[in-house]
Structures are given as C-alpha cells and as structure tokens.
Design a protein around this motif. Structure first.
Motif, PDB file in Angstrom:
ATOM      1  N   PRO A 243       0.796  -1.234   0.000  1.00  0.00           N
ATOM      2  CA  PRO A 243       0.000   0.000   0.000  1.00  0.00           C
ATOM      3  C   PRO A 243       0.829   1.285   0.000  1.00  0.00           C
ATOM      4  CG  PRO A 243      -0.149  -1.146   2.113  1.00  0.00           C
ATOM      5  CD  PRO A 243       0.518  -2.078   1.162  1.00  0.00           C
ATOM      6  N   GLN A 244       2.054   1.236   0.550  1.00  0.00           N
ATOM      7  CA  GLN A 244       2.861   2.448   0.597  1.00  0.00           C
ATOM      8  C   GLN A 244       3.290   2.916  -0.793  1.00  0.00           C
ATOM      9  OE1 GLN A 244       3.624  -0.499   1.832  1.00  0.00           O
ATOM     10  NE2 GLN A 244       5.783  -1.057   1.603  1.00  0.00           N
ATOM     11  N   PHE A 245       3.173   2.026  -1.783  1.00  0.00           N
ATOM     12  CA  PHE A 245       3.539   2.393  -3.153  1.00  0.00           C
ATOM     13  C   PHE A 245       2.313   2.711  -4.018  1.00  0.00           C
ATOM     14  CE2 PHE A 245       7.164  -0.486  -1.976  1.00  0.00           C
ATOM     15  CZ  PHE A 245       8.104   0.537  -1.843  1.00  0.00           C
ATOM     16  N   VAL A 246       1.139   2.669  -3.422  1.00  0.00           N
ATOM     17  CA  VAL A 246      -0.096   2.964  -4.163  1.00  0.00           C
ATOM     18  C   VAL A 246      -0.458   4.431  -3.933  1.00  0.00           C
ATOM     19  CG1 VAL A 246      -2.533   2.430  -4.455  1.00  0.00           C
ATOM     20  CG2 VAL A 246      -0.908   0.595  -3.923  1.00  0.00           C
ATOM     21  N   GLN A 247      -0.292   5.262  -4.942  1.00  0.00           N
ATOM     22  CA  GLN A 247      -0.614   6.680  -4.824  1.00  0.00           C
ATOM     23  C   GLN A 247      -1.967   6.923  -5.475  1.00  0.00           C
ATOM     24  OE1 GLN A 247       1.494   8.707  -2.996  1.00  0.00           O
ATOM     25  NE2 GLN A 247      -0.275  10.043  -3.036  1.00  0.00           N
ATOM     26  N   ALA A 248      -3.006   6.517  -4.785  1.00  0.00           N
ATOM     27  CA  ALA A 248      -4.356   6.626  -5.346  1.00  0.00           C
ATOM     28  C   ALA A 248      -4.781   8.083  -5.476  1.00  0.00           C
ATOM     29  CB  ALA A 248      -5.343   5.859  -4.472  1.00  0.00           C
ATOM     30  N   VAL A 249      -4.444   8.909  -4.472  1.00  0.00           N
ATOM     31  CA  VAL A 249      -4.739  10.344  -4.473  1.00  0.00           C
ATOM     32  C   VAL A 249      -3.544  11.052  -3.855  1.00  0.00           C
ATOM     33  CG1 VAL A 249      -7.241   9.977  -4.283  1.00  0.00           C
ATOM     34  CG2 VAL A 249      -5.882  10.251  -2.223  1.00  0.00           C
ATOM     35  N   PRO A 250      -3.422  12.378  -4.009  1.00  0.00           N
ATOM     36  CA  PRO A 250      -2.329  13.099  -3.343  1.00  0.00           C
ATOM     37  C   PRO A 250      -2.315  12.838  -1.838  1.00  0.00           C
ATOM     38  CG  PRO A 250      -3.367  14.507  -4.965  1.00  0.00           C
ATOM     39  CD  PRO A 250      -4.198  13.252  -4.889  1.00  0.00           C
ATOM     40  N   ALA A 251      -1.127  12.815  -1.252  1.00  0.00           N
ATOM     41  CA  ALA A 251      -0.946  12.395   0.137  1.00  0.00           C
ATOM     42  C   ALA A 251      -1.784  13.203   1.121  1.00  0.00           C
ATOM     43  CB  ALA A 251       0.533  12.479   0.518  1.00  0.00           C
ATOM     44  N   SER A 252      -1.958  14.498   0.866  1.00  0.00           N
ATOM     45  CA  SER A 252      -2.663  15.350   1.826  1.00  0.00           C
ATOM     46  C   SER A 252      -4.167  15.418   1.586  1.00  0.00           C
ATOM     47  CB  SER A 252      -2.078  16.767   1.791  1.00  0.00           C
ATOM     48  OG  SER A 252      -2.210  17.315   0.480  1.00  0.00           O
ATOM     49  N   ASP A 253      -4.654  14.792   0.524  1.00  0.00           N
ATOM     50  CA  ASP A 253      -6.080  14.853   0.221  1.00  0.00           C
ATOM     51  C   ASP A 253      -6.896  14.096   1.270  1.00  0.00           C
ATOM     52  OD1 ASP A 253      -5.450  16.293  -2.002  1.00  0.00           O
ATOM     53  OD2 ASP A 253      -6.576  15.016  -3.398  1.00  0.00           O
ATOM     54  N   ALA A 254      -8.079  14.624   1.573  1.00  0.00           N
ATOM     55  CA  ALA A 254      -8.968  13.976   2.541  1.00  0.00           C
ATOM     56  C   ALA A 254      -9.636  12.769   1.896  1.00  0.00           C
ATOM     57  CB  ALA A 254     -10.011  14.959   3.031  1.00  0.00           C
ATOM     58  N   VAL A 255      -9.717  11.682   2.659  1.00  0.00           N
ATOM     59  CA  VAL A 255     -10.386  10.477   2.184  1.00  0.00           C
ATOM     60  C   VAL A 255     -11.332   9.970   3.267  1.00  0.00           C
ATOM     61  CG1 VAL A 255      -8.514   9.798   0.640  1.00  0.00           C
ATOM     62  CG2 VAL A 255      -8.501   8.991   3.005  1.00  0.00           C
ATOM     63  N   LEU A 256     -12.386   9.316   2.830  1.00  0.00           N
ATOM     64  CA  LEU A 256     -13.301   8.642   3.747  1.00  0.00           C
ATOM     65  C   LEU A 256     -12.884   7.183   3.860  1.00  0.00           C
ATOM     66  CD1 LEU A 256     -16.681  10.121   2.508  1.00  0.00           C
ATOM     67  CD2 LEU A 256     -15.737  10.409   4.799  1.00  0.00           C
TER      68      LEU A 256
END
Length: 284
Positions: A142-155
């Motif tokens: 998972p540490q290599f999966v950049q699904a969204v920018p690091a600082s973006d809020a996710v639910l």
C-alpha cells in the motif's frame, strides 16, 4: 479532520447497508457462512490512512465511476487466498506462503467475487450520494499505491469480516471531496425555501426558452457518398456523380450532423419543399 455529525451518521448507515449486502454476497458465492459489519467511518488524509495499513496486504484498486478517481478496497492477502480456496471447491484452508500473490486466473475469480458486492454500493448510497465502483487491479504494497495526493482527505470505512471461523479487518477508502460536496448539494436542495424553489424554476424556464430561441441549420440531404481526393479535385461541369441513395428512399433531415427524420421531396408554390414521412425514434 472531522466529519459533520449528520454526514457521519448518514455515511455510517450507508456503509452498514453495504456491509450487510457484502456479507450476503460472500455467503452466497463461497457457500460458507460469512458476514461483514461496519465498525466506523473516518475522515483523514490519505497518507495517514496508508500508514494504518499492514506493509503487505491486498489492495484492490477501483475506479469511482462518477469522478474517475481511484478508491481502494483493502483486505488481508490471507483472507483473499481463503476466498480463492472456497471458490475452487476447497475447504477454506487458503495459502499462507510468504510473498504469495494472485495468479491471473485467481485475480479473475476474485474480481468476479467482489464486483457484485461493489455494485451494491450504488444501492447502499442511494439516499446519500451517487457512488459506483469498478475493480480494475490489485497491489500488495500500500505504501507504493498513490491513489490520491498524500494530503487529500479520504473517507475510510473499517469493517470486521467473518469468513467461516476466520475473522479479519478490511477497509474501504473513497476520496472525500466530491462525495461530501454531493451530500452538501443534496442538503442545499432539500432545505431551500419555497421562494428559492420558485426562483430556480423560473430561471430554468427562462433558460429553456432561451435555448429554444437559438437558430439552427436544418439540412435535407442524400445519403453521403465517399470519394477520393483526386475525384474531388478533378470535378468539371457535366460530370455525373453516382449516389448510393436508392431512388425510392426518402431524403435525410439533418441538424448538426444528426439525422432526425426522413422526408420526401415536393414543392410548395414556386419553391422546393419536403414532407416528413418518418421520424427517428431515438430522437423523437
């Protein structure tokens, strides 16, 4: 980051509905007693979410159909291997060999197992906001999966999964911004006053009237014929161009390249005219 109380309550109810349907799907497909319960829903930065995941786990990359963003469904690799064992007629022993990854065939059957459950999200979120996911790939770090920018809020919804005697934790991550914006928009529409609703209806009527007043070019034509550039360049007075339009077929009535109807050629007084004899059903 914190969720508004009302938003948090509505999201928890939606994810609980999804969890019940997911458990039912697993039980039906695996032919083993399964269940899923939603433990909590959190709002956090994406990098914080990734930091809570094991270094090695199965991360299903999913596309959010409404926004084309990436969502993640995370389950332990060992759990997925147990599912695979059941799907191939085993007893659910799984495969706990270190570093084991899904083969192409196994990935296909896992996708067929999970996609119907992901489809249930649309029904679970009917009263919240449109949400549809489609699974496209799997990663194991998972540490290599950049699904969204690091600082973006996710639910992040956290689930407890029961597969026969096995108990695991799974998570579902969805980018927060567009989903929460859709919820706020729905609330705004629900809480508008009668005056606001009348004003919106009046504005919509004015817009429709303005659109209907825009002039468009209507063309009556034969069916197009394809020719080569030398034939066009060499055109001269007296040349005959054979058309593929049957003599008994009406002409096409076209607006902006779209055939809307068929018409027969005629006249009205001293001018040519056409009489509409058929209307395209899909444009009617």
């Amino acid at each position: 980051m914190t969720l508004a109380r009302d938003h948090g309550r509505r999201l928890e109810m939606a994810f609980e509905r999804f969890a019940r349907m997911w458990g039912t799907q697993l039980t039906s497909r695996l032919r083993a007693l399964c269940s899923a319960t939603c433990d909590r829903v959190e709002l956090m930065p994406y990098d914080e979410y990734v930091g809570t995941l094991p270094a090695r786990t199965a991360v299903m990359l999913c596309t959010v159909e409404q926004t084309r963003q990436t969502a993640l469904l995370q389950t332990p690799v060992e759990t997925v291997m147990v599912w695979v064992d059941y799907l191939f007629g085993g007893t659910g022993l799984g495969d706990d060999r270190e570093g084991r990854e899904l083969t192409d065939i196994e990935l296909t059957v896992v996708r067929e197992l999970l996609q119907p459950a992901l489809d249930d999200l649309r029904y679970a979120f009917t009263t919240v906001a449109p949400l549809s996911l489609s699974m496209r790939a799997v990663q194991y770090s998972p540490q290599f999966v950049q699904a969204v920018p690091a600082s973006d809020a996710v639910l992040v919804a956290r689930f407890t999964l029961h597969t026969a005697e096995r108990v695991d934790t799974a998570t579902l991550m969805v980018p927060a911004e567009n989903l929460l914006a859709a919820m706020r928009l729905a609330e705004t529409d629900e809480t508008r006053s009668d005056d606001d609703r009348r004003e919106a209806a009046h504005t919509r009527t004015q817009l429709e009237q303005a659109v209907t007043a825009v002039p468009v070019d209507l063309v009556v034509r034969f069916a197009p014929v394809t020719v080569r550039p030398p034939e066009v360049v060499g055109l001269a007075v007296g040349d005959v161009l054979p058309l593929q339009h049957p003599a008994t077929r009406p002409l096409d009535v076209v607006v902006d390249g779209v055939v809307l109807a068929r018409a027969a050629v005629g006249s009205q007084g001293s001018r040519l005219a056409c009489r509409v004899v058929d209307v395209e059903e899909e444009n009617a």
